[in-house]
Scaffold this motif. Structure first.
Motif, PDB file in Angstrom:
ATOM      1  N   MET A   1     -13.437  12.870   0.540  1.00 42.09           N
ATOM      2  CA  MET A   1     -12.632  11.947   1.334  1.00 42.09           C
ATOM      3  C   MET A   1     -11.254  11.832   0.688  1.00 42.09           C
ATOM      4  N   ALA A   2     -10.259  11.646   1.490  1.00 43.08           N
ATOM      5  CA  ALA A   2      -8.875  11.526   1.028  1.00 43.08           C
ATOM      6  C   ALA A   2      -8.697  10.289   0.149  1.00 43.08           C
ATOM      7  N   ARG A   3      -7.634  10.293  -0.625  1.00 45.80           N
ATOM      8  CA  ARG A   3      -7.278   9.127  -1.430  1.00 45.80           C
ATOM      9  C   ARG A   3      -6.791   8.020  -0.504  1.00 45.80           C
ATOM     10  N   GLN A   4      -6.866   6.797  -0.989  1.00 45.07           N
ATOM     11  CA  GLN A   4      -6.356   5.643  -0.263  1.00 45.07           C
ATOM     12  C   GLN A   4      -5.038   5.229  -0.902  1.00 45.07           C
ATOM     13  N   PHE A   5      -4.089   4.855  -0.071  1.00 52.75           N
ATOM     14  CA  PHE A   5      -2.800   4.382  -0.548  1.00 52.75           C
ATOM     15  C   PHE A   5      -2.566   2.978  -0.008  1.00 52.75           C
ATOM     16  N   VAL A   6      -2.216   2.059  -0.896  1.00 55.59           N
ATOM     17  CA  VAL A   6      -1.820   0.712  -0.512  1.00 55.59           C
ATOM     18  C   VAL A   6      -0.322   0.656  -0.793  1.00 55.59           C
ATOM     19  N   VAL A   7       0.468   0.605   0.284  1.00 54.39           N
ATOM     20  CA  VAL A   7       1.914   0.782   0.202  1.00 54.39           C
ATOM     21  C   VAL A   7       2.621  -0.543   0.481  1.00 54.39           C
ATOM     22  N   GLN A   8       3.503  -0.947  -0.436  1.00 58.34           N
ATOM     23  CA  GLN A   8       4.280  -2.168  -0.243  1.00 58.34           C
ATOM     24  C   GLN A   8       5.496  -1.862   0.622  1.00 58.34           C
ATOM     25  N   LEU A   9       5.696  -2.688   1.633  1.00 54.38           N
ATOM     26  CA  LEU A   9       6.833  -2.546   2.551  1.00 54.38           C
ATOM     27  C   LEU A   9       7.561  -3.879   2.653  1.00 54.38           C
ATOM     28  N   GLU A  10       8.804  -3.841   3.089  1.00 51.54           N
ATOM     29  CA  GLU A  10       9.475  -5.082   3.455  1.00 51.54           C
ATOM     30  C   GLU A  10       8.880  -5.537   4.781  1.00 51.54           C
ATOM     31  N   ASN A  11       8.715  -6.822   4.944  1.00 45.74           N
ATOM     32  CA  ASN A  11       8.153  -7.375   6.176  1.00 45.74           C
ATOM     33  C   ASN A  11       9.302  -7.635   7.155  1.00 45.74           C
ATOM     34  N   LYS A  12       9.756  -6.529   7.780  1.00 45.26           N
ATOM     35  CA  LYS A  12      10.848  -6.640   8.745  1.00 45.26           C
ATOM     36  C   LYS A  12      10.672  -5.554   9.803  1.00 45.26           C
ATOM     37  N   PRO A  13      11.276  -5.738  10.961  1.00 47.78           N
ATOM     38  CA  PRO A  13      11.122  -4.768  12.037  1.00 47.78           C
ATOM     39  C   PRO A  13      11.518  -3.356  11.601  1.00 47.78           C
ATOM     40  N   GLY A  14      10.693  -2.389  11.967  1.00 51.17           N
ATOM     41  CA  GLY A  14      10.999  -0.997  11.738  1.00 51.17           C
ATOM     42  C   GLY A  14      10.429  -0.388  10.468  1.00 51.17           C
ATOM     43  N   GLU A  15       9.958  -1.188   9.528  1.00 49.39           N
ATOM     44  CA  GLU A  15       9.465  -0.644   8.261  1.00 49.39           C
ATOM     45  C   GLU A  15       8.232   0.249   8.455  1.00 49.39           C
ATOM     46  N   LEU A  16       7.279  -0.214   9.237  1.00 47.63           N
ATOM     47  CA  LEU A  16       6.087   0.594   9.484  1.00 47.63           C
ATOM     48  C   LEU A  16       6.460   1.857  10.267  1.00 47.63           C
ATOM     49  N   ALA A  17       7.338   1.713  11.230  1.00 47.56           N
ATOM     50  CA  ALA A  17       7.790   2.881  12.003  1.00 47.56           C
ATOM     51  C   ALA A  17       8.469   3.893  11.098  1.00 47.56           C
ATOM     52  N   HIS A  18       9.286   3.418  10.170  1.00 45.32           N
ATOM     53  CA  HIS A  18       9.991   4.315   9.249  1.00 45.32           C
ATOM     54  C   HIS A  18       8.984   5.087   8.386  1.00 45.32           C
ATOM     55  N   LEU A  19       7.981   4.396   7.857  1.00 43.38           N
ATOM     56  CA  LEU A  19       6.946   5.055   7.058  1.00 43.38           C
ATOM     57  C   LEU A  19       6.195   6.085   7.895  1.00 43.38           C
ATOM     58  N   ALA A  20       5.770   5.694   9.080  1.00 38.63           N
ATOM     59  CA  ALA A  20       5.013   6.602   9.952  1.00 38.63           C
ATOM     60  C   ALA A  20       5.844   7.824  10.333  1.00 38.63           C
ATOM     61  N   ARG A  21       7.118   7.638  10.623  1.00 43.41           N
ATOM     62  CA  ARG A  21       7.991   8.748  10.991  1.00 43.41           C
ATOM     63  C   ARG A  21       8.201   9.694   9.809  1.00 43.41           C
ATOM     64  N   ALA A  22       8.361   9.145   8.614  1.00 43.37           N
ATOM     65  CA  ALA A  22       8.546   9.988   7.429  1.00 43.37           C
ATOM     66  C   ALA A  22       7.301  10.830   7.158  1.00 43.37           C
ATOM     67  N   LEU A  23       6.130  10.254   7.325  1.00 46.05           N
ATOM     68  CA  LEU A  23       4.893  11.018   7.161  1.00 46.05           C
ATOM     69  C   LEU A  23       4.788  12.096   8.232  1.00 46.05           C
ATOM     70  N   ALA A  24       5.089  11.731   9.467  1.00 44.17           N
ATOM     71  CA  ALA A  24       5.011  12.685  10.576  1.00 44.17           C
ATOM     72  C   ALA A  24       5.978  13.850  10.382  1.00 44.17           C
ATOM     73  N   ALA A  25       7.167  13.567   9.855  1.00 41.02           N
ATOM     74  CA  ALA A  25       8.160  14.617   9.639  1.00 41.02           C
ATOM     75  C   ALA A  25       7.664  15.682   8.667  1.00 41.02           C
ATOM     76  N   ARG A  26       6.753  15.295   7.791  1.00 39.48           N
ATOM     77  CA  ARG A  26       6.161  16.249   6.841  1.00 39.48           C
ATOM     78  C   ARG A  26       4.854  16.843   7.367  1.00 39.48           C
ATOM     79  N   GLY A  27       4.482  16.494   8.620  1.00 35.94           N
ATOM     80  CA  GLY A  27       3.252  17.017   9.206  1.00 35.94           C
ATOM     81  C   GLY A  27       2.006  16.346   8.674  1.00 35.94           C
ATOM     82  N   ILE A  28       2.159  15.148   8.137  1.00 39.95           N
ATOM     83  CA  ILE A  28       1.029  14.403   7.564  1.00 39.95           C
ATOM     84  C   ILE A  28       0.400  13.546   8.651  1.00 39.95           C
ATOM     85  N   ASP A  29      -0.902  13.731   8.847  1.00 41.17           N
ATOM     86  CA  ASP A  29      -1.650  12.978   9.843  1.00 41.17           C
ATOM     87  C   ASP A  29      -2.222  11.718   9.215  1.00 41.17           C
ATOM     88  N   LEU A  30      -2.028  10.579   9.856  1.00 43.51           N
ATOM     89  CA  LEU A  30      -2.659   9.336   9.416  1.00 43.51           C
ATOM     90  C   LEU A  30      -4.115   9.351   9.865  1.00 43.51           C
TER      91      LEU A  30
END
Length: 137
Positions: A1-30
């Motif tokens: 099973m893959a490793r688990q990551f607990v990632v600290q983000l700022e609690n503001k609009p767009g932070e989760l989207a930015h993380l998801a987009r950066a992962l997607a740009a590298r072809g990483i599937d959530l």
């Protein structure tokens, strides 16, 4: 099973989207994701298709994170089931850094925990690292 990551983000609009987009740009599937925000801080709890690339993305973004091997456990699907598992971990001195429900079957909820000591967690939950599934008494 893959490793688990607990990632600290700022609690503001767009932070989760930015993380998801950066992962997607590298072809990483959530594979799994959970999140929470309180005050100024947010947190994403993820497993992905590529641990090494995920680390690179997180370092590049500058997000503080912790990672660990997943501890998969079947928790009784009844009031107090999660409390029982969490108490066993606490009594063993294990810190839970994140948890995520990943499945359900009759009488049990399948959860993964990110902890600071996987060996102690396995022992506290009466499981072997080979089967990685145990039902607390």
């Amino acid at each position: 099973m893959a490793r688990q990551f607990v990632v600290q983000l700022e609690n503001k609009p767009g932070e989760l989207a930015h993380l998801a987009r950066a992962l997607a740009a590298r072809g990483i599937d959530l594979r799994h994701i959970g999140g929470v925000g309180a005050g100024d801080l947010g947190c994403a709890f993820i497993t992905t298709s590529d641990d090494a690339a995920t680390r690179e993305v997180l370092h590049g973004l500058g997000h503080p994170y912790i990672e660990g091997a997943p501890v998969l456990v079947e928790v009784r699907d009844e009031p107090g089931g999660l409390a029982d598992a969490a108490e066993r971990l606490a009594e063993a001195g294990v810190n839970v850094c994140g948890t995520l429900m990943v499945g359900r079957k009759p009488g049990a909820v399948e959860m993964i925990f990110c902890v600071d000591d996987e060996a102690k967690a396995h022992a506290a939950l009466h499981q072997t690292e080979v089967d990685e599934v145990g039902v607390p008494d």
